[in-house]
Design a protein around this motif. Structure first.
Motif, PDB file in Angstrom:
ATOM      1  N   PRO A 115     -13.791   1.699   3.609  1.00 15.18           N
ATOM      2  CA  PRO A 115     -12.595   1.053   3.057  1.00 15.18           C
ATOM      3  C   PRO A 115     -11.325   1.677   3.629  1.00 15.18           C
ATOM      4  O   PRO A 115     -11.090   2.879   3.497  1.00 15.18           O
ATOM      5  CB  PRO A 115     -12.718   1.331   1.553  1.00 15.18           C
ATOM      6  N   ARG A 145       0.821  -1.208   0.000  1.00 15.59           N
ATOM      7  CA  ARG A 145       0.000   0.000   0.000  1.00 15.59           C
ATOM      8  C   ARG A 145       0.860   1.264   0.000  1.00 15.59           C
ATOM      9  O   ARG A 145       0.533   2.248  -0.656  1.00 15.59           O
ATOM     10  CB  ARG A 145      -0.947  -0.003   1.198  1.00 15.59           C
ATOM     11  N   SER A 195      -9.515  -3.701   4.585  1.00 11.36           N
ATOM     12  CA  SER A 195      -9.997  -3.868   3.213  1.00 11.36           C
ATOM     13  C   SER A 195     -11.314  -4.634   3.205  1.00 11.36           C
ATOM     14  O   SER A 195     -11.444  -5.636   3.915  1.00 11.36           O
ATOM     15  CB  SER A 195      -8.963  -4.639   2.389  1.00 11.36           C
TER      16      SER A 195
END
Length: 292
Positions: free
Chosen positions: A156, A40, A120
């Motif tokens: 999210p 990420r 997630s």
């Protein structure tokens, strides 16, 4: 910013970690397995000022039964979960989910705390934790608090966790002898990719043929966060889980999920697959129950 350009510290205790988090002048981010965090960051998401390396903190890696709960440390790997005899007996749905996370290397490195903290909607352990009524223990330097998992995720990549807090335990309710669970996942490649859709199911069975006393169903990758399927859960107890009942329940899932279209799948396809995975999971659960 390159990965190597970010400072890293390796505290020797949980207390030392919490002390660092109290520094509001820097942005800290935990790293253990790094299977989510580093990827990420390279994508430009959540770049910290300092990495806090906690991989070596053995006090956060455990699976044990305490009172009427099972406690799991946030540094417990997916392999630890998949091979735990305690979880195989009392949390089979979580074991199945852990086995579906990436390749063996990912399971060896990745941690359940990382899967939760990434938040997630496609996280494979999350639907399993939802049907196990998990609670997340958050600790800061001055206090700890327990958050039901249904209240933990706000969107999210977003949670109620504060900047000065870290996950210090995951608590789940062990399954009873008449409970049975399953995890189903659809991905581009079996067990080695992000879920297009996933579902966790837990059923409490009665003495009569195919009698379901209660059940829990949680979907991933079909909404901004994991969702429990309230309508489908109510339908589980209306009568024996025969072919007609299972197909009706699976059909109802179409209306409960709220997927979006993205590069991996269209919303319509996700709705269809959510229904199909639920149907397949219920059939497999009934078959397992009847074989006992």
């Amino acid at each position: 910013m390159r990965v190597s350009a970010i400072d890293m510290v390796s505290p020797k205790s949980v207390e030392a970690c919490l002390f660092l988090l109290g520094d509001q002048d820097k942005t800290y981010r935990f790293i253990a397995g790094g299977t989510d965090a580093v990827v990420r960051m390279k994508d430009g998401i959540l770049r910290p000022s300092v990495w806090i390396n906690i991989k070596h903190l053995k006090t956060l890696r455990y699976i044990r039964e305490e009172m009427n709960e099972i406690h799991i440390g946030p540094l417990t790997t997916h392999t630890d979960i998949a091979t735990s005899k305690l979880l195989q007996e009392k949390a089979d749905v979580l074991v199945e989910a852990a086995k579906e996370i990436g390749a063996i290397q990912m399971q060896n490195m990745g941690t359940i705390g990382g899967n939760i903290g990434t938040a997630s909607p496609a996280g494979d352990t999350l639907p399993a934790l939802f049907v196990l009524d998990a609670k997340i223990e958050l600790s800061s330097l001055h206090e700890s608090r327990i958050i039901p998992i249904r209240e933990f995720f706000t969107g999210p990549g977003k949670t109620v966790q504060k900047q000065d807090e870290m996950i210090t335990a995951i608590r789940i309710v062990p399954q009873t002898e008449n409970e049975i669970g399953i995890f189903e996942k659809l991905g581009p490649r079996k067990a080695q990719s992000i879920s297009i859709v996933n579902v966790a199911i837990s059923l409490k069975m009665g003495m009569k043929p195919r009698e379901c006393l209660s059940g829990k169903i949680a979907f991933g990758s079909v909404a901004p966060t994991i969702i429990r399927s309230a309508k489908c859960e109510k339908m589980l107890t209306l009568g024996p889980l025969d072919d007609v009942a299972i197909q009706d329940i699976a059909g109802a899932a179409w209306k409960e999920v709220m997927p979006i279209s993205d590069v991996r799948a269209s919303a319509k396809y996700r709705r269809s697959m959510a229904s199909s995975l639920l149907e397949r999971g219920l059939y497999r659960l009934i078959e397992r129950w009847e074989e006992r």
